[in-house]
Scaffold this motif. Structure first.
Motif, PDB file in Angstrom:
ATOM      1  N   VAL A 441       0.853  -1.182   0.000  1.00  0.00           N
ATOM      2  CA  VAL A 441       0.000   0.000   0.000  1.00  0.00           C
ATOM      3  C   VAL A 441       0.901   1.249   0.000  1.00  0.00           C
ATOM      4  O   VAL A 441       1.695   1.450   0.924  1.00  0.00           O
ATOM      5  N   TYR A 442       0.751   2.054  -1.051  1.00  0.00           N
ATOM      6  CA  TYR A 442       1.536   3.282  -1.206  1.00  0.00           C
ATOM      7  C   TYR A 442       0.576   4.462  -1.320  1.00  0.00           C
ATOM      8  O   TYR A 442       0.197   4.883  -2.406  1.00  0.00           O
ATOM      9  N   GLY A 443       0.143   4.953  -0.164  1.00  0.00           N
ATOM     10  CA  GLY A 443      -0.832   6.034  -0.177  1.00  0.00           C
ATOM     11  C   GLY A 443      -2.120   5.580  -0.833  1.00  0.00           C
ATOM     12  O   GLY A 443      -2.744   4.605  -0.405  1.00  0.00           O
ATOM     13  N   ALA A 444      -2.522   6.280  -1.914  1.00  0.00           N
ATOM     14  CA  ALA A 444      -3.756   5.916  -2.610  1.00  0.00           C
ATOM     15  C   ALA A 444      -3.522   4.826  -3.658  1.00  0.00           C
ATOM     16  O   ALA A 444      -4.464   4.407  -4.327  1.00  0.00           O
ATOM     17  N   GLU A 445      -2.288   4.368  -3.792  1.00  0.00           N
ATOM     18  CA  GLU A 445      -1.958   3.367  -4.801  1.00  0.00           C
ATOM     19  C   GLU A 445      -1.554   2.062  -4.136  1.00  0.00           C
ATOM     20  O   GLU A 445      -1.123   2.023  -2.978  1.00  0.00           O
ATOM     21  N   ILE A 446      -1.699   0.956  -4.888  1.00  0.00           N
ATOM     22  CA  ILE A 446      -1.251  -0.346  -4.417  1.00  0.00           C
ATOM     23  C   ILE A 446      -0.391  -0.998  -5.491  1.00  0.00           C
ATOM     24  O   ILE A 446      -0.483  -0.665  -6.672  1.00  0.00           O
ATOM     25  N   ALA A 447       0.456  -1.937  -5.044  1.00  0.00           N
ATOM     26  CA  ALA A 447       1.294  -2.688  -5.982  1.00  0.00           C
ATOM     27  C   ALA A 447       1.290  -4.155  -5.543  1.00  0.00           C
ATOM     28  O   ALA A 447       1.441  -4.459  -4.347  1.00  0.00           O
ATOM     29  N   TYR A 448       1.084  -5.055  -6.485  1.00  0.00           N
ATOM     30  CA  TYR A 448       1.144  -6.485  -6.203  1.00  0.00           C
ATOM     31  C   TYR A 448       2.614  -6.891  -6.170  1.00  0.00           C
ATOM     32  O   TYR A 448       3.282  -6.986  -7.195  1.00  0.00           O
TER      33      TYR A 448
END
Length: 462
Positions: A441-448
């Motif tokens: 979880v990067y603020g309002a963004e996510i990365a798999y």
């Protein structure tokens, strides 16, 4: 009817006067420039420089020197454009010199000066004294491409010319940074100043005593003072004392500038410029607040009033993202994952040249976890561990779980938020295979960070 001897003599005299008058004033110069525009002083048979200085006794509306070509000794503004009805002369106050259609030396011509057009040229002809009309005269005439060009001459009475002590420049120049980017190498800037009491024919500039290349612009400031605004454009990053020296033909006329008891001199204007120091220690690191958020930091530059920050993608034009007084800057927009960026920082001060740039490169790659694994498996739980991604650590982790009994085709799913390593996933039936996704979880963004990692719980009783 026969004419008397006296009548014949009178007629002869009248014809002779007429012939002399015509012969003294009937011709325009026959040679035009092959390229561009120029000023031609017929009385002296000399092409003169732009912003030259002349006196009344050097131009007329007659063939004063009786040359073989019977050329009128006016001041001629000439062009390689041979069109008719081109060119306009202007008085020092900016109003148009009257155009006269009659012949040269016609008693009805305007006074003290008038203009007269011929193919490719226009004359500034003097019919009377210049007292009250001294100053900078301007000619605007199109060149061979139809583009209007401006030529200037300072015209004075003979006495005014002889008593002129040379051009007077402002003591101090004004600095202006012209570069659209402070990152420009070298920077482009201008030095401007006013010149009065004569036209600035020659402008020579230097820094720390060494001559420099400049682009010169001179513009008349209309009015009784006949002031010229001089601007020199410089492409250089060097600190020191900038000087410009002004002179005109009067400075070199007479006996090394002396006519009678009046010595004409050059004039000098100057300005000291500094160059801000280049920032040091520039680093670029990724922020957890977004997948393409970057923080830049650098050391303080003594005396700097600000810093400008840029980013550049590949060979594209650098983009300015901030002007700041801080030594850190967060870039949280406009950057993209999977790209390599070069970041630049320059420092600056008021009325000074910007520094050279400090630079740093950063690859904004997609964050990945390669060591996501199950370290303990029971019949009802699976314990998972992992190391943070090296590219950029997320604010938190989520885990998605999809499970099915080995002997069954139906799936159950579960999502757990804000987990940490080590994490134990519980409530799983025995002998069940689960697929796990680790999500950053990067603020309002996510990365798999890891997808579909498979692990199976033990059978009952084992």
């Amino acid at each position: 009817m026969a004419l008397s001897t006296s009548s014949c003599f009178i007629l002869f005299i009248l014809l002779l006067v007429r012939l002399i008058t015509v012969s003294r004033s009937r011709q325009a110069p026959s040679i035009l420039p092959s390229n561009g525009v120029r000023l031609y002083l017929t009385y002296q048979d000399r092409i003169i420089s732009d912003y030259s200085m002349i006196y009344a006794g050097q131009f007329y509306d007659t063939d004063e020197n009786n040359d073989d070509n019977d050329t009128t000794d006016a001041l001629w503004c000439q062009s390689a454009n041979t069109g008719t009805n081109i060119g306009v002369w202007y008085y020092p106050n900016g109003t148009e010199v009257p155009l006269f259609d009659g012949p040269f030396d016609d008693l009805t011509s305007p006074r003290p000066v008038y203009s007269k057009r011929f193919n490719g040229q226009i004359a500034l002809a003097r019919r009377d004294g210049l007292s009250g009309y001294e100053g900078l005269y301007k000619c605007i005439i199109p060149d061979q491409n139809g583009v209007n060009q401006t030529l200037v001459v300072g015209a004075y009475t003979d006495t005014g010319y002889n008593n002129n002590e040379g051009p007077d420049a402002d003591l101090t120049m004004q600095f202006s940074l012209l570069s659209t980017s402070r990152l420009a190498t070298p920077p482009v800037f201008s030095l401007s100043f006013n010149v009065s009491d004569g036209p600035p024919t020659n402008v020579y500039c230097s820094v720390n005593g060494n001559g420099i290349s400049t682009e010169l612009s001179r513009v008349i400031v209309n009015g009784s003072g006949s002031v010229t605004r001089v601007t020199v454009t410089v492409r250089l990053r060097e600190a020191g004392n900038y000087q410009c020296t002004l002179s005109n033909i009067r400075v070199a006329d007479g006996n090394n500038g002396r006519i009678g008891n009046v010595q004409a001199l050059s004039s000098t204007t100057s300005l000291s410029l500094s160059v801000s120091d280049t920032p040091t220690g520039l680093t670029a690191t990724r922020l957890s607040t977004g997948l393409a958020h970057v923080r830049l930091s650098w050391s303080t530059v003594s005396g700097a009033t600000g810093y400008e920050v840029y980013y550049q993608l590949s060979s594209n034009t650098p983009v300015s993202v901030s002007n700041t007084s801080s030594t850190t800057n967060n870039i949280i927009s406009s950057l993209f994952q999977g790209s390599i960026y070069t970041f630049y920082v320059v420092s600056y001060r008021s009325a000074s040249l910007p520094s050279g740039n400090a630079s740093a490169m950063l690859t904004i790659s997609n964050p990945v976890v390669n060591d996501f694994m199950a370290t303990l498996i029971t019949s009802t739980s699976i314990t998972l561990t992992w190391s943070p991604p090296t590219d950029v650590v997320p604010i938190s982790y989520n885990i998605n779980r999809r499970c099915r009994r080995v002997c069954d085709s139906s799936f159950t799913s579960n999502s757990t938020t804000s987990v940490s390593s080590t994490h134990t996933s519980t409530g799983i039936p025995p002998y069940t295979q689960c697929g796990f996704d680790l999500i950053g979880v990067y603020g309002a963004e996510i990365a798999y960070l890891t997808t579909n990692y498979l692990a199976t719980t033990l059978q009952t009783g084992r």
